[in-house]
Design a protein around this motif. Structure first.
Motif, short mmCIF file in Angstrom:
data_model
loop_
_atom_site.label_atom_id
_atom_site.label_comp_id
_atom_site.label_asym_id
_atom_site.label_seq_id
_atom_site.Cartn_x
_atom_site.Cartn_y
_atom_site.Cartn_z
N ILE A 272 5.94 -2.81 -2.29
CA ILE A 272 4.82 -1.90 -2.50
C ILE A 272 5.15 -0.59 -1.79
O ILE A 272 5.06 -0.50 -0.57
CB ILE A 272 3.51 -2.49 -1.95
CG1 ILE A 272 3.24 -3.88 -2.55
CG2 ILE A 272 2.33 -1.56 -2.22
CD1 ILE A 272 2.06 -4.60 -1.91
N GLY A 273 5.57 0.41 -2.54
CA GLY A 273 5.92 1.70 -1.95
C GLY A 273 7.40 1.83 -1.69
O GLY A 273 8.10 0.86 -1.40
N GLY A 274 7.92 3.07 -1.79
CA GLY A 274 9.36 3.31 -1.67
C GLY A 274 9.91 3.00 -0.30
O GLY A 274 10.95 2.33 -0.16
N GLY A 275 9.25 3.46 0.79
CA GLY A 275 9.73 3.16 2.13
C GLY A 275 9.67 1.68 2.42
O GLY A 275 10.59 1.11 3.03
N MET A 329 1.33 -0.06 6.06
CA MET A 329 -0.13 -0.09 6.08
C MET A 329 -0.61 0.82 4.95
O MET A 329 -0.87 2.01 5.15
CB MET A 329 -0.66 0.37 7.43
CG MET A 329 -0.28 -0.54 8.58
SD MET A 329 -1.03 -2.19 8.46
CE MET A 329 -2.75 -1.81 8.74
N ALA A 330 -0.72 0.28 3.76
CA ALA A 330 -1.03 1.08 2.58
C ALA A 330 -2.49 1.52 2.58
O ALA A 330 -3.38 0.77 2.98
CB ALA A 330 -0.73 0.27 1.32
N LEU A 361 3.38 -10.67 1.75
CA LEU A 361 3.01 -9.80 2.86
C LEU A 361 2.16 -8.67 2.31
O LEU A 361 2.63 -7.86 1.50
CB LEU A 361 4.25 -9.24 3.54
CG LEU A 361 4.02 -8.20 4.64
CD1 LEU A 361 3.23 -8.81 5.80
CD2 LEU A 361 5.34 -7.63 5.13
N LEU A 362 0.90 -8.63 2.73
CA LEU A 362 -0.03 -7.65 2.17
C LEU A 362 -0.89 -7.09 3.30
O LEU A 362 -1.55 -7.85 4.03
CB LEU A 362 -0.93 -8.32 1.12
CG LEU A 362 -1.70 -7.41 0.17
CD1 LEU A 362 -0.76 -6.57 -0.68
CD2 LEU A 362 -2.61 -8.24 -0.73
N VAL A 399 3.80 -6.62 9.65
CA VAL A 399 4.11 -5.48 8.79
C VAL A 399 5.48 -4.87 9.09
O VAL A 399 6.18 -4.40 8.19
CB VAL A 399 3.00 -4.41 8.88
CG1 VAL A 399 2.93 -3.80 10.27
CG2 VAL A 399 3.23 -3.31 7.84
N THR A 400 5.89 -4.89 10.34
CA THR A 400 7.23 -4.37 10.68
C THR A 400 8.19 -5.47 11.12
O THR A 400 9.33 -5.19 11.49
CB THR A 400 7.14 -3.32 11.82
OG1 THR A 400 6.53 -3.93 12.96
CG2 THR A 400 6.31 -2.12 11.38
#
Length: 426
Positions: A272-275, A329-330, A361-362, A399-400
């Motif tokens: 989810i997301g490029g990074g 953390m979207a 992982l969300l 998350v990390t």
């Protein structure tokens, strides 16, 4: 960038009035023989793949007769270059080469430029990286007016072209610049540009890449996927492109990355997301897992779009696990992901892939509600003997913690593979 094979690029150059050798593409030895007969003389038979170093790979051959052309085509069409099968050859007239040059038009995105740039060298026929810097003449091109004839005279003069040939080169440069703009090219490289024994300038090779964003303006090109691909589009690539093409609500990117015989485990990868995607790829590589695909659902896509991407990722054959990698953390509302993932896993795990490891992982906006949707919606699958017994759900606490996520996925994938192998033996 949408890339053309050499023979395709030359067809469009010819339509723009730029000289190319007389030639024709062929997909069989018989077609190659017919092309050589039509040309009527010695020919070059050139394998068509999106890869450099074709000469070193043995897929460019000079022959004298149609029969030799057929034999050369048969040999070339049986080859694979850098993992890409050769499906066509270009049969074209053998040129009377007096001198080889290099010329290309590219986009210079540097802050002081932000415009097309033409590069010209009298050292053609080799990689431009191998040419000494002082042998390459560069000139910015006005993006509105293009390269004018007087600019071409200046360019050729700086390169040391004799006075008697300046007008000829300048006219060629101007027309090439017009073609570059007309076709919305990102790159247009002619290497080598040939001067024949009678003084003609002919494009002996052609690398043409079109700006992805302009493909919709050129239906004549017949480009089905306006996206950079490592090789020929697969069925998954076509499906993935259709998701993005038909629904502009957020990003729903999907691209095949292929299987290899070296990697022991392949993972259906859904970042989810490029990074976030880069972090996930890094951890997969660290623990010895290979992503079977690349994907992205970010920019707050609707649940239906996320569902389509996830369904494609999970439907891939021979995957040993699935990773929903929200390593950030979207700020998008994550319950859209949660609803989509529940629907997909309930459809696929019970009948198609029971026991498949799924590490989810969300985190981010609406995280607590989203995790509750996942846990509640998948609870009956996650029993010790259920089809979702290897589903693990994590939130912001990891998350990390990419190493932890990677190690969990690896352990579950090993367990899953062992179980499958045991069933085969039994």
């Amino acid at each position: 960038m949408a890339r053309f094979l050499e023979y395709q690029g030359k067809e469009w150059l010819s339509k723009a009035g730029i000289p190319v050798p007389k030639g024709r593409s062929a997909a069989t030895p018989e077609e190659a023989k017919q092309a050589a007969e039509w040309i009527g003389g010695p020919v070059a038979v050139k394998g068509q793949v999106q890869a450099g170093g074709r000469g070193k790979a043995g897929i460019v051959k000079l022959v004298n007769t149609p029969e030799e052309a057929a034999s050369a085509a048969a040999e070339i069409l049986a080859k694979t270059v850098k993992g890409l099968p050769v499906r066509q050859v270009l049969v074209e007239e053998k040129l009377d080469i007096k001198k080889e040059f290099y010329v290309s038009l590219v986009i210079n995105g540097a802050r002081e430029a932000r415009s097309p740039m033409v590069m010209f060298s009298t050292e053609g026929g080799m990689d431009i990286e191998s040419v000494l810097e002082e042998k390459i003449i560069k000139m910015f091109v006005n993006p509105v007016n293009g390269l004018q004839t007087y600019d071409g005279v200046d360019l050729a003069s700086q390169a040391g072209i004799p006075a008697k040939d300046l007008s000829k080169f300048a006219s060629f440069f101007a027309k090439l610049s017009q073609t570059y703009k007309k076709y919305d090219c990102q790159t247009l490289e002619i290497n080598p540009l040939i001067m024949t024994g009678n003084g003609e300038l002919i494009c002996a090779d052609c690398k043409m890449e079109i700006d992805n964003s302009s493909v919709s303006r050129h239906p004549e090109f017949g480009i089905k996927i306006a996206r950079d691909l490592p090789g020929e589009p697969t069925e998954l690539d076509y499906i993935g492109w259709s998701i993005e093409e038909t629904d502009a609500r957020g990003t729903g990117f999907l691209m095949n990355m292929g299987y290899d015989e070296v990697s022991p485990y392949h993972i259906g990868y859904h970042p989810i997301g490029g990074g976030s995607a880069m972090m996930g790829l890094d951890v997969l590589n660290q623990v010895g897992l290979k992503p079977a695909n690349y994907a992205d659902t970010s920019g707050n896509p609707v649940g239906s779009k996320i569902y389509r991407v996830a369904k494609c990722v999970l439907s891939q054959p021979n995957i040993d696990g699935y990773l929903l990698g929200g390593f950030m953390m979207a700020n998008q509302e994550q319950w859209h992901h949660a609803h989509a993932i529940v629907k997909v896993l309930r459809e696929i795990l019970p009948t198609q892939k029971p026991g498949l490891p799924c590490v989810l992982l969300l985190c981010g906006n609406r995280e607590d509600e989203s995790l509750e949707i996942l846990r509640t919606g998948l609870a009956d699958l996650m029993t010790p003997d259920g089809p979702g017994k290897r589903i693990e759900i994590y939130g912001k606490e990891h998350v990390t913690d990419t190493k932890f996520i990677g190690e969990r996925l690896l352990a579950l994938s090993q367990e899953y593979r062992a179980e499958k192998d045991a069933r085969k033996v039994g």
